[in-house]
Scaffold this active site. Structure first.
Site: not given
Length: 415
Positions: A29, A110, A139, A191
């Protein structure tokens, strides 16, 4: 597979950008995002990779891969100590747990990554930042609220909310057309997000909450059934609400957590399976492994049982819920969280001492706790009478404390 084009909102060509800092992992990605940014915005792309203790990050060849995708440079920063000391430990001190179970592993990571991206943007003269978060997850909010708080002038680019790439095959096709080296690593059916605090698992069989997680899914902890048949004792030393030593050995924040992850993982500690409410409204099922964090939360809570009085614990616990909500929602740099952090620091100033725990086949049991600031007094708690507490005094206390109950009963019984 048909051509994958660059779509423009309302058919209008977007304004050109000078330079963009992209959160970069080297996966499919983010590798595709590099040429996409250059094509759509006519900009230079600076890839940024953060080490927050994920352990699986392979730096070898990462710079070459980023440049082969079209990036002008790769910036790598080791954020492990900053992450644990400035983000993990404050949450630990606050007792922040989201929806009864989640120890906020991804939520805490994050903002430290996004903060570093803002710093890099300033260093390289970028006018925008970009991330590869999808439009369905939490996120995207966590990254962007941090960008807003630290530099609201930065343009934020979120390709998954703009492009017409719909899946892995589209991304591979786009990569081939732009001569981007496609990662050859096997695509995980799950994931995952991993850092020094935890490892999360989502997807595959976990998407049905009725399914039991597969045994081979776990990576940080052994199955409790396969853990050692003998328990292991570990002593945690805490100073002013923060851990400083394991089994008498002083360690840096990151080293201390690494040590407890190793010990806890060996005994199957810290597995959590939960259905949580995402910030964007949907429910999701996740399985988390947080071995060292589970040990630390247990130790901190037990030490507070000695050093904090009843009302303080109640207020602290109520604020911990709000603290966890703020962190989960990406509001790390919100003035409210910062003010609450000041309260947590003040209220745990006397939470100093040691806690001994027994680890055995997935369980953490407290076997001992002591503190120089303990409010527990054996001479008072004993069944024997003493100068401070006379048992006969309890009669008057009960009479007054129970007065509302007696009055209500008298009214109902016509007395």
């Amino acid at each position: 597979m048909g051509e994958v084009s660059v779509a423009y909102t309302n058919g209008v060509m977007p304004a050109r950008l000078n330079k963009v800092v992209l959160a970069y992992s080297g996966g499919l990605d983010t590798s595709v995002i590099v040429p996409w940014l250059r094509e759509k915005y006519g900009c230079e792309v600076v890839c940024f990779t953060a080490d927050v203790g994920q352990g699986v990050m392979e730096l070898d060849g990462l710079e070459a891969k980023a440049k082969a995708s079209g990036a002008c440079q790769l910036v790598v920063k080791d954020l492990r100590d900053e992450f644990v000391e400035d983000y993990v430990f404050p949450c630990l001190r606050a007792g922040a747990i989201y929806e009864r179970k989640y120890l906020l592993g991804t939520s805490m990571a994050r903002p430290v990554i996004a903060k570093a991206m803002v710093d890099v943007a300033k260093e390289v003269g970028a006018d925008a930042v970009a991330h590869g978060c999808t439009g369905k997850g939490n996120d995207q909010v966590r990254f962007e609220l941090t960008f807003f708080a630290l530099n609201p002038k930065l343009r934020v680019i979120a390709p998954w909310r703009e492009w017409d790439i719909t899946g892995r095959e589209d991304a591979i096709e786009y990569a081939k057309r732009h001569n981007v080296p496609v990662p050859v690593t096997k695509k995980s059916i799950y994931s995952r997000d991993r850092n020094i605090w935890h490892l999360s698992h989502e997807g595959d069989v976990l998407e049905d909450p009725a399914n039991e997680p597969k045994k081979d899914m776990f990576m940080l902890s052994v199955d409790p059934e396969d853990a050692p048949n003998q328990p292991e004792y570990v002593e945690i030393e805490v100073v002013s609400g923060l851990p400083v030593a394991v089994n008498g050995k002083k360690l840096s924040p990151a080293s201390l957590l690494d040590k407890l992850n190793e010990i806890g993982g060996k005994h199957g500690i810290g597995r959590v399976d939960m259905v949580e409410n995402r910030l964007v409204g949907m429910k999701s099922r996740g399985v988390y492994e947080t071995p060292g964090g589970t040990i630390l939360f247990t130790a901190a809570r037990e030490l507070e049982s000695l050093t904090l009085d009843r009302e303080t614990i109640q207020v602290k616990d109520s604020l911990a819920l709000k603290y966890a909500e703020l962190v989960y929602a990406g509001r790390w740099f919100d003035p409210l969280r910062e003010a609450m952090d000041g309260f947590m620091e003040k209220i745990t100033a006397k939470t100093t001492g040691t806690v001994t725990l027994k680890l055995y086949k997935g369980s953490v049991t407290v076997t001992g706790r002591k503190s120089p600031n303990s409010l527990y007094r054996q001479d008072i708690s004993s069944f024997e009478n003493g100068d401070v507490y006379n048992q006969a005094d309890a009669a008057g206390f009960i009479h007054l404390y129970g007065l509302p109950t007696r009055v209500r009963a008298m009214l109902e019984q016509g007395i």
